[in-house]
Design a protein around this motif. Structure first.
Motif, PDB file in Angstrom:
ATOM      1  N   ARG A 197       0.794  -1.307   0.013  1.00  0.00           N
ATOM      2  CA  ARG A 197       0.073   0.021   0.024  1.00  0.00           C
ATOM      3  C   ARG A 197       0.965   1.264   0.060  1.00  0.00           C
ATOM      4  N   GLU A 198       1.866   1.391   0.974  1.00  0.00           N
ATOM      5  CA  GLU A 198       2.808   2.516   0.887  1.00  0.00           C
ATOM      6  C   GLU A 198       3.391   2.765  -0.643  1.00  0.00           C
ATOM      7  N   ILE A 199       3.924   1.797  -1.337  1.00  0.00           N
ATOM      8  CA  ILE A 199       4.587   1.709  -2.569  1.00  0.00           C
ATOM      9  C   ILE A 199       3.379   2.336  -3.518  1.00  0.00           C
ATOM     10  N   GLY A 200       2.274   1.832  -3.511  1.00  0.00           N
ATOM     11  CA  GLY A 200       1.155   2.351  -4.446  1.00  0.00           C
ATOM     12  C   GLY A 200       0.813   3.687  -4.067  1.00  0.00           C
ATOM     13  N   GLY A 201       0.621   4.166  -2.819  1.00  0.00           N
ATOM     14  CA  GLY A 201       0.209   5.528  -2.386  1.00  0.00           C
ATOM     15  C   GLY A 201       1.492   6.419  -2.854  1.00  0.00           C
ATOM     16  N   MET A 202       2.776   6.139  -2.943  1.00  0.00           N
ATOM     17  CA  MET A 202       3.568   6.973  -3.133  1.00  0.00           C
ATOM     18  C   MET A 202       4.097   6.990  -4.603  1.00  0.00           C
ATOM     19  N   LEU A 203       3.689   6.100  -5.474  1.00  0.00           N
ATOM     20  CA  LEU A 203       4.208   6.153  -6.665  1.00  0.00           C
ATOM     21  C   LEU A 203       3.813   7.444  -7.413  1.00  0.00           C
ATOM     22  N   PRO A 204       4.852   7.767  -8.079  1.00  0.00           N
ATOM     23  CA  PRO A 204       4.505   9.102  -9.040  1.00  0.00           C
ATOM     24  C   PRO A 204       3.824   8.680 -10.205  1.00  0.00           C
ATOM     25  N   PRO A 205       2.988   9.868 -10.831  1.00  0.00           N
ATOM     26  CA  PRO A 205       2.319   9.557 -11.961  1.00  0.00           C
ATOM     27  C   PRO A 205       3.116   9.022 -13.060  1.00  0.00           C
ATOM     28  N   ARG A 206       2.546   7.848 -14.065  1.00  0.00           N
ATOM     29  CA  ARG A 206       2.872   7.247 -15.060  1.00  0.00           C
ATOM     30  C   ARG A 206       4.417   6.444 -14.674  1.00  0.00           C
ATOM     31  N   ALA A 207       4.367   6.108 -13.321  1.00  0.00           N
ATOM     32  CA  ALA A 207       5.337   5.289 -12.845  1.00  0.00           C
ATOM     33  C   ALA A 207       4.932   3.640 -13.365  1.00  0.00           C
ATOM     34  N   VAL A 208       6.164   2.954 -13.632  1.00  0.00           N
ATOM     35  CA  VAL A 208       6.077   1.417 -13.844  1.00  0.00           C
ATOM     36  C   VAL A 208       6.490   0.590 -12.469  1.00  0.00           C
ATOM     37  N   LEU A 209       5.524  -0.128 -12.286  1.00  0.00           N
ATOM     38  CA  LEU A 209       5.819  -1.022 -10.883  1.00  0.00           C
ATOM     39  C   LEU A 209       5.896  -2.659 -11.503  1.00  0.00           C
ATOM     40  N   LEU A 210       6.902  -3.017 -11.301  1.00  0.00           N
ATOM     41  CA  LEU A 210       7.245  -4.610 -11.751  1.00  0.00           C
ATOM     42  C   LEU A 210       7.250  -5.530 -10.420  1.00  0.00           C
ATOM     43  N   ALA A 211       6.550  -6.655 -10.673  1.00  0.00           N
ATOM     44  CA  ALA A 211       6.423  -7.685  -9.619  1.00  0.00           C
ATOM     45  C   ALA A 211       7.139  -8.958 -10.094  1.00  0.00           C
ATOM     46  N   ASP A 212       8.302  -9.208  -9.349  1.00  0.00           N
ATOM     47  CA  ASP A 212       8.744 -10.503  -9.919  1.00  0.00           C
ATOM     48  C   ASP A 212       8.030 -11.786  -9.367  1.00  0.00           C
ATOM     49  N   SER A 213       8.380 -12.839  -9.608  1.00  0.00           N
ATOM     50  CA  SER A 213       7.690 -14.376  -9.401  1.00  0.00           C
ATOM     51  C   SER A 213       7.862 -14.496  -7.931  1.00  0.00           C
ATOM     52  N   GLY A 214       6.495 -14.575  -7.286  1.00  0.00           N
ATOM     53  CA  GLY A 214       6.522 -14.723  -5.872  1.00  0.00           C
ATOM     54  C   GLY A 214       5.285 -14.221  -5.020  1.00  0.00           C
ATOM     55  N   ALA A 215       5.031 -14.446  -3.760  1.00  0.00           N
ATOM     56  CA  ALA A 215       3.963 -13.823  -3.024  1.00  0.00           C
ATOM     57  C   ALA A 215       3.778 -12.351  -3.013  1.00  0.00           C
TER      58      ALA A 215
ATOM     59  N   ALA B  24       3.495 -16.159 -17.721  1.00  0.00           N
ATOM     60  CA  ALA B  24       2.962 -17.486 -17.415  1.00  0.00           C
ATOM     61  C   ALA B  24       4.356 -18.367 -17.312  1.00  0.00           C
ATOM     62  N   PHE B  25       5.431 -17.986 -17.978  1.00  0.00           N
ATOM     63  CA  PHE B  25       6.772 -18.792 -17.899  1.00  0.00           C
ATOM     64  C   PHE B  25       7.124 -18.691 -16.477  1.00  0.00           C
ATOM     65  N   GLY B  26       6.991 -17.645 -15.796  1.00  0.00           N
ATOM     66  CA  GLY B  26       7.367 -17.651 -14.237  1.00  0.00           C
ATOM     67  C   GLY B  26       8.661 -17.454 -14.111  1.00  0.00           C
ATOM     68  N   ALA B  27       9.858 -17.023 -14.768  1.00  0.00           N
ATOM     69  CA  ALA B  27      11.185 -17.090 -14.503  1.00  0.00           C
ATOM     70  C   ALA B  27      11.190 -16.144 -13.311  1.00  0.00           C
ATOM     71  N   MET B  28      11.972 -16.553 -12.184  1.00  0.00           N
ATOM     72  CA  MET B  28      12.359 -15.888 -11.088  1.00  0.00           C
ATOM     73  C   MET B  28      13.521 -14.822 -11.744  1.00  0.00           C
ATOM     74  N   ALA B  29      13.548 -13.448 -11.146  1.00  0.00           N
ATOM     75  CA  ALA B  29      14.508 -12.531 -11.327  1.00  0.00           C
ATOM     76  C   ALA B  29      14.051 -11.911 -12.809  1.00  0.00           C
ATOM     77  N   ALA B  30      13.062 -12.146 -13.581  1.00  0.00           N
ATOM     78  CA  ALA B  30      12.988 -11.702 -14.523  1.00  0.00           C
ATOM     79  C   ALA B  30      12.792 -10.136 -14.712  1.00  0.00           C
ATOM     80  N   HIS B  31      12.317  -9.536 -13.709  1.00  0.00           N
ATOM     81  CA  HIS B  31      11.835  -8.133 -13.703  1.00  0.00           C
ATOM     82  C   HIS B  31      12.959  -7.423 -12.725  1.00  0.00           C
ATOM     83  N   VAL B  32      13.580  -8.297 -11.693  1.00  0.00           N
ATOM     84  CA  VAL B  32      14.742  -7.814 -11.283  1.00  0.00           C
ATOM     85  C   VAL B  32      15.844  -7.035 -12.292  1.00  0.00           C
ATOM     86  N   ASN B  33      16.005  -8.025 -13.336  1.00  0.00           N
ATOM     87  CA  ASN B  33      16.945  -7.564 -14.289  1.00  0.00           C
ATOM     88  C   ASN B  33      16.298  -6.798 -15.435  1.00  0.00           C
ATOM     89  N   GLY B  34      14.982  -6.926 -15.810  1.00  0.00           N
ATOM     90  CA  GLY B  34      14.285  -6.639 -16.959  1.00  0.00           C
ATOM     91  C   GLY B  34      13.889  -5.061 -16.513  1.00  0.00           C
TER      92      GLY B  34
END
Length: 568
Positions: A376-394, A416-426
């Motif tokens: 919630r804190e992340i969402g509330g503080m995100l600037p306009p047009r920000a891109v939020l990525l979530a990697d594979s996990g809870a 759907a492929f579900g590669a871990m660290a895809a967005h850490v690097n992407g």
């Protein structure tokens, strides 16, 4: 002109502005040609897998080709996870890799992957993880092969393509013939007017008969820029809007007709609107596993399913639609809305509102940060047009559930492929494609330890991504699956380094957050710093993400699960 000079000429022709790759002897010619390019920024990664993920990130929202490269043999094989991610995630990515000298074919030469004499078969392996894989056998084919490849990457459902360049073609004596401009010219996928009229009639009859219609939008709707068309459609006819996790933000989630995320970890408000619907207009999604409660067989019983998608293959998976429309989402929704408007005549716009989006309370059980509160804190503080990525996990479930997107913000979970660290690097690729947008990665500690060494790459190239590590020293989703299936756990706990100390050693900004107040201060500093930043957030292990195996709700889902186990 030498062969890799020709390759770079083609890349410039089709709009490639960033190249991500690994250094290697088998690709030195490409590295030299990229060095001399004034239009392409080249990023050398610590591992080629990261380069392939960065190419996915670059292509994610930009509409531009992502490009990655690797040397022959093991370097090239490191690209597979990213190319499979591009295939599952609909990213137009072009990969170029070296290939052993053809004069030594079948002799087991260094990095040989011909499939002969006990060597790996890279042609087969790349063909399995892309829309198509090519080998340039003649220097006169360079422009033709690359033009075909890159246009294929964008055709229909976007995806990756790959090109092998044999090492002997990079010899000084080999000159490229047939030099010419290369064009990226992909015909748009537009809707069949007859199908549009048929679907509009179905919707018009539903509206006239006071039957409930909902729109279910996915990543394809976001990718095509269909948000304004969807917003006009739902406002004119009072259709509640549900989204998949990847469809979040196609219309502001604060819109009065936005019912939330429809998924097994989604919102009860969305589940309710879906249950009460008579017609489901599905736009730009694949009706994947988590969006359909593990492909629940009775999901669409008693409902009319209208499916709009750019890929014919999506109509032949788990669910058979009653009506299909093969089209890019934006022109399809515009056409349907126009046809429906003509049938509505002068009728005033419908007035309908979703009956309150669910907001679940957060219960603190330990002194550590609650992951839902962190989201919630992340969402509330995100600037306009920000891109939020979530990697594979809870953490993807926490972010998808608790973050409300608005002001042109975007959210992308793992595909759907579900590669871990895809967005850490992407994320590094996303930021290079959109330097004016804030890019934040929410990642588990397991994901980060798989690929976080590319933080050094971000520092070296001054790419200001923010990584928020949900640190609980365990593989949360694996643990929950074990408990659900076996009522015990095994091998899900691990030790972490001091992530903040590691980040500072790499030259990045870094913060440790033990409380939500710590995080709030750290995140504000990170947003203002303009530098690569890691925030190590120590989250509680106790909470589990909101989840139901049934769209009927949590209690009904648990009851169904219990009853099914009694009968097995």
């Amino acid at each position: 002109m030498r062969i890799y000079e020709a390759v770079v000429r083609v890349l410039e022709d089709v709009g490639v502005e960033a190249a991500f790759g690994g250094a290697g002897e088998g690709i030195t010619g490409l590295m030299m040609a990229l060095k001399r390019s004034e239009r392409i920024r080249t990023v050398i990664t610590r591992n080629e897998q990261a380069a392939s993920f960065m190419a996915c990130g670059y292509a994610m929202y930009s509409g531009k080709p992502g490009f990655c490269f690797a040397s022959a043999g093991p370097g090239a094989f490191n690209l597979f996870s990213g190319l499979a991610t591009a295939l599952a995630g609909c990213y137009p990515v072009l990969a170029v890799s070296g290939y052993a000298d053809r004069r030594f074919r079948g002799w087991g030469a260094l990095n040989e992957t011909s499939g002969l004499s006990g060597t790996p078969d890279s042609r087969t392996m790349f063909a399995a993880t892309t829309k198509a894989s090519f080998v340039i056998d003649d220097p006169g084919e360079v422009f033709d092969v690359l033009e075909e490849a890159v246009n294929l990457a964008f055709a229909g459902r976007p995806g990756p393509v790959h090109v092998h360049v044999p090492r002997d073609l990079d010899d000084r004596s080999v000159k490229v013939r047939g030099i010419r401009p290369v064009r990226l010219a992909v015909a748009p996928v537009l809707p069949d007017p007859a199908r549009v009229e048929e679907i509009a009639e179905v919707l018009a009859q539903a509206v006239a008969g006071r039957r409930r219609v909902v729109v279910l939008a996915g990543f394809g709707a976001v990718l095509s820029g269909a948000g304004p068309e969807i917003e006009r459609l739902i406002e004119r006819f009072g259709f509640p809007l549900l989204t998949t996790l990847d469809g979040k933000g196609v219309v502001s989630e604060r819109h009065p007709l936005a019912a939330g995320v429809f998924a097994d970890s989604g919102h009860a408000s969305a589940w309710r609107e879906f249950r009460e619907a008579d017609v489901v207009l599905c736009v730009g999604n694949s009706l994947g596993q988590h969006a359909t409660f593990d492909y629940r067989e009775d999901l669409f019983d008693g409902k009319v399913l209208v499916h709009v998608n750019i890929s014919e293959a999506e109509f032949h998976k788990a669910y058979k639609p009653d009506y299909t429309l093969l089209s890019d989402a934006r022109p399809a929704v515009a056409a349907i809305a126009g046809a429906l408007e003509r049938r509505a005549g002068g009728a005033p716009p419908a007035e309908a509102r979703v009956r309150g989006r669910e907001v679940r309370p957060i219960v603190h059980l330990t002194g550590k940060i609650h992951p839902g509160e962190l989201a919630r804190e992340i969402g509330g503080m995100l600037p306009p047009r920000a891109v939020l990525l979530a990697d594979s996990g809870a953490h993807a479930s926490w972010l998808g559930y608790h973050v409300e997107l608005r002001d042109g913000q975007r959210f992308r979970k793992h595909d759907a492929f579900g590669a871990m660290a895809a967005h850490v690097n992407g994320a590094i690729g996303v930021k290079l494609a959109h330097p004016d947008r804030t890019v934040v990665v929410g990642c588990g500690d397991g994901c980060y330890t798989m690929g976080g060494f590319e933080l050094m790459t971000a520092v070296e190239h001054e790419i200001p991504v923010i990584w928020v590590v949900f640190n609980d020293h365990e593989y949360k989703l694996v643990k929950l699956a074990q408990l659900f299936e076996h009522q015990e756990t095994a091998f899900v706990d691990f030790q972490n380094p001091d992530f903040a100390a590691y980040a500072r050693a790499c030259g990045a900004e870094a913060h440790t957050a033990e409380t939500i107040e710590d995080f709030r201060s750290a995140f504000r500093t990170a947003l203002d710093s303009g530098r690569p930043t890691l925030i190590d957030a120590h989250v509680s292990r106790c909470p589990a993400p909101h989840y139901s195996p049934s769209p009927k709700g949590l209690i009904a889902g648990l009851t169904e699960t219990f009853e099914s186990r009694l009968h097995t």
